[in-house]
Every structure is written in structure tokens, then in C-alpha cells.
Design an enzyme around this catalytic site. Structure first.
Site, mmCIF file in Angstrom:
data_model
loop_
_atom_site.group_PDB
_atom_site.id
_atom_site.type_symbol
_atom_site.label_atom_id
_atom_site.label_comp_id
_atom_site.label_asym_id
_atom_site.label_seq_id
_atom_site.Cartn_x
_atom_site.Cartn_y
_atom_site.Cartn_z
ATOM 1 C CD GLU A 286 48.500 4.349 88.949
ATOM 2 O OE1 GLU A 286 48.598 3.372 88.077
ATOM 3 O OE2 GLU A 286 49.121 5.240 89.225
ATOM 4 C CG HIS B 239 46.068 8.149 85.104
ATOM 5 N ND1 HIS B 239 45.463 7.300 85.818
ATOM 6 C CD2 HIS B 239 47.508 7.797 85.483
ATOM 7 C CE1 HIS B 239 46.150 6.176 86.224
ATOM 8 N NE2 HIS B 239 47.342 6.710 86.312
ATOM 9 C CG HIS C 236 48.721 9.831 89.263
ATOM 10 N ND1 HIS C 236 49.274 10.048 88.269
ATOM 11 C CD2 HIS C 236 48.764 8.417 89.338
ATOM 12 C CE1 HIS C 236 49.890 9.121 87.729
ATOM 13 N NE2 HIS C 236 49.594 7.943 88.373
ATOM 14 N NE ARG D 80 58.890 29.838 101.774
ATOM 15 C CZ ARG D 80 59.954 30.354 101.056
ATOM 16 N NH1 ARG D 80 61.383 30.134 101.880
ATOM 17 N NH2 ARG D 80 60.157 30.737 100.007
ATOM 18 N N GLY E 242 66.003 3.128 87.312
ATOM 19 C CA GLY E 242 66.953 4.068 87.009
ATOM 20 C C GLY E 242 66.580 5.405 86.136
ATOM 21 C CG ASP F 297 53.716 2.070 86.913
ATOM 22 O OD1 ASP F 297 52.474 1.779 86.747
ATOM 23 O OD2 ASP F 297 54.063 3.426 86.861
ATOM 24 C CB ALA G 227 53.272 5.614 79.309
#
Ligand SMILES: [Zn+2]
Length: 380
Positions: A130, A142, A194, A226, A248, A273, A307
Site C-alpha cells: 500500500e 502514511h 490514497h 459536479r 463504525g 486494515d 491510523a
């Protein structure tokens, strides 16, 4: 000797079945048969005591667990420890995930995954890289000093894992469509994350081999009236997969419910994650010298930046049912079959079906994990 898992509620392709036993032969599921089948009678019987037998969870985004951060220790031992921590919550397949780092660290991580797979470390299916090819404007936690564009020189590194899958999260605007095409052609799964790309930039990337979106809604350009942004492009495209963090906290559940109405459910996959705090008593750790502490259930840096998560996959699946209103069988598929299909492993993982790898999890009605099998084996 074959093993017969009897007296469970088995999640097959057509929902829960109480009238079938699962017959394991070695690392594979041999058959789903009535418990009085002759092959079952000859097998070693294992009574599931009426609990739910599910395909083992497959998590494509795992930064750490059990007190270990993959970036800090890109080693075989770390992969083993992270896998062990998450297995207690039903994860039987995972991609150790490396946040943006120096290229020599990326190389060490790939080498560690290669050795781990060859050594048969339970559950490791490849690597998720990642960054560092992401956009500083959407860097999240990051380290901006590690970020870079993706050029020709990186292709060899990103395609160097032969056994196992490689998933790369990148910002399409930090490279060219041709580079995405090259990664795809080499078997790498490319996901946008990202990223501050426009809708149009994502459309072009999708045409060249982009197939995923990393933690949809987080660290990407948003859907506005838009300019549809990365979020709009992800929800408008019928074929690509979206990883979602249902803790959540990362995304409001109402927003995720709206997203689920936009495209097929089988294009959503649950990810944790997860950070080192998952499966650990210690709820603080350091990332690149910065202190990260779990506050109100979510890891944050001192400046308040999210994080990763402190959630395990069993909790995430339960959240999908309770917060998003997804039926349990579908929530389980979002954590097993759909991520397997995203990685191109849908023919061997993610279903309780004959010929599939015997990666299974036994849970109670609250999704408390009772037992796991990886390639037919329970934990040592
Ligand atoms: Zn991220």
C-alpha cells in the site's frame, strides 16, 4: 484419514444447511454429504455441536496484529505472529500489508512473504503493498517522506513475488495508465487508494487494468455534485471491487448502506486494515517513530489522523450485519468469497464446496470463534 465435520450448520452456496456433513481429505474439502454417508462413517468424526461452519475469512488488508507491525518487522516471524493473532478471529487467509516505506523495506517484505509461503506459514496468501506510489494530498497516516511516483524501475520489484498474490494500492495520477497495464499483465492486482484522482483519471485506469478501490471513502477524492471523484468512479463502475472498513468509525454506516445500493454486493469486500493492537493487550504502538494510540476504539496519531483500525474480522462481519443490515450469509461472503474472487483465488478459496481448500471457521451465533481450519489443519 478423512475427517467428517458433523452436526454443524454449514454455510454452503444456498445458505445454511443442517443436514450436511463436510468431508475433509488432507488440505481439501472432498464432499458435502449426508452424515450417514458411507464415507462419513469411515472418517474420523468431529462434532460441531450445532455451531455455524463458515468459509474462513480472507482479509486483504492487515498491517499488523498481536503487537506486531509488518512495516517495523518485515520478517517471516512477524508474518507468522500476525497470522496467528488474526486466526483467533476467524481469518484463515490474509495479505500482510506494508504501508509506504523505502524500497529496500518493500524488497525485504516481499522476500519475507516469499519465504513464509514456501515454509507453509498458515494463512499467508501474498502481499499487499500500500504505497509508496500514492498522492501526498491524500496520504492519511502514511509518511510523506516515503512517497514517490511509480516508474519503470519499480516494476521488477512489484512483480517479483512468484508464488502468492501481489496487491498494490497506488494513486493512478502518480503513474501512467501504461504502467497500470504492465502490472496487470504481470499478474499484479491493482487497487486505487490514497488518491486524489478525478473521475476521468479513474475511468482510464479502469480500462488499463485497475480492479479495486482501497478502503472506499477514506483517503480519496469524494463524490460531489459536479465532480464524481474516486468515490463516484468506484460506485459507478459495475465490475471493480471496493474494500470497506466497517468499524463504525472509518465511514458512517449510513454512507456504507448507500454505497451497497450502488453496485452488486459481490463487488464489496470487508477488510480490517488492522494494526498491531488487534489481538494484543497493548493498545499503543509506534509507526515510523510516531506514537499511535487506540482512542475510542480506533488507532489515531497524535494529530488525530486515523491510523488503520483496531477491529478484528469477526467483529467487522458482525458490524456488517448490525450496522449495514446485511444478512449473515452475505456478510460472510463479503469476508471470504468476494475477496477471494478479487484476488483471482475464487476457484480455490472462499466457499465450502468440493475441491476447495479446507479453510474454515466455526462460530457461535454471536460470531465468537470456536475453531479454525487452514488447509485442513486446526491450530497446532
Ligand atoms: Zn490506507
Amino acid at each position: 484419514m478423512a475427517v467428517a465435520l458433523v452436526n454443524g450448520r454449514v454455510l454452503g452456496d444456498d445458505g445454511f444447511r443442517e443436514d450436511l456433513a463436510v468431508l475433509l481429505e488432507g488440505a481439501r474439502i472432498a464432499a458435502l454429504v449426508p452424515p450417514d454417508d458411507a464415507r462419513c462413517r469411515r472418517a474420523e468424526r468431529h462434532d460441531l455441536e450445532g455451531q455455524l461452519l463458515l468459509p474462513g475469512f480472507l482479509d486483504t488488508q492487515v498491517n499488523g496484529g498481536g503487537g506486531v507491525l509488518f512495516n517495523a518487522e518485515p520478517t517471516v516471524d512477524a508474518i507468522r505472529a500476525i497470522g496467528r493473532a488474526h486466526r483467533r478471529y476467524g481469518t484463515t487467509g490474509f495479505l500482510p500489508t506494508l504501508l509506504s516505506d523505502d524500497l529496500d523495506v518493500v524488497a525485504r517484505a516481499v522476500a519475507a512473504v516469499r519465504v513464509a509461503i514456501d515454509a507453509g506459514v498458515p494463512g499467508v496468501l501474498g502481499i499487499h503493498i500500500e504505497g509508496p506510489y500514492i498522492n501526498v494530498a491524500r496520504k492519511g497516516v502514511h509518511n510523506s517522506e516515503k512517497l514517490r511516483g511509480l516508474d519503470e524501475g519499480a516494476i521488477d520489484l512489484l512483480t517479483s513475488l512468484q508464488r502468492g498474490r501481489t496487491l498494490v494500492t497506488l494513486a493512478p495520477e502518480m503513474t501512467t495508465p501504461e504502467m497500470i497495464g504492465k502490472l496487470k499483465a504481470a499478474g499484479v492486482v491493482v487497487s486505487a487508494g490514497h488518491t486524489n484522482a478525478t473521475y476521468r483519471e479513474i475511468r482510464i485506469a479502469l480500462k488499463h487494468g485497475l480492479t479495486g478501490f482501497t478502503h472506499l471513502f477514506n483517503a480519496m477524492s469524494q463524490l460531489t455534485g459536479r465532480e464524481p471523484g474516486v468515490v463516484g468512479a468506484a460506485l459507478d463502475d459495475p465490475d471493480s471491487w471496493c474494500g470497506i472498513i466497517v468499524d463504525g468509525r472509518h465511514v458512517d454506516p449510513a454512507v456504507l448502506r448507500i454505497a451497497l445500493r450502488c453496485k452488486r454486493h459481490d463487488r464489496f469486500m470487508l477488510v480490517t486494515d488492522a494494526m498491531p493492537s488487534v489481538g494484543a493487550v497493548e493498545k499503543s504502538f509506534t509507526l515510523d517513530g510516531r506514537v499511535i494510540s487506540v482512542t475510542d476504539g480506533v488507532p489515531v496519531a497524535e494529530d488525530g489522523t486515523l491510523a488503520g483500525s483496531d477491529a478484528d474480522m469477526a467483529t467487522i462481519v458482525r458490524n456488517a450485519v448490525e450496522l449495514l443490515g446485511v444478512e449473515l450469509p452475505e456478510a460472510v461472503r463479503m469476508a471470504s468469497r468476494y475477496p477471494a474472487e478479487f484476488l483471482g483465488l475464487g476457484g480455490e478459496l472462499g466457499r465450502i464446496a468440493p475441491g476447495y481448500r479446507a479453510n474454515l471457521v466455526l462460530v457461535d451465533d454471536r460470531l465468537g470463534v470456536r475453531q479454525t481450519w487452514i488447509d485442513g489443519k486446526t491450530p497446532a
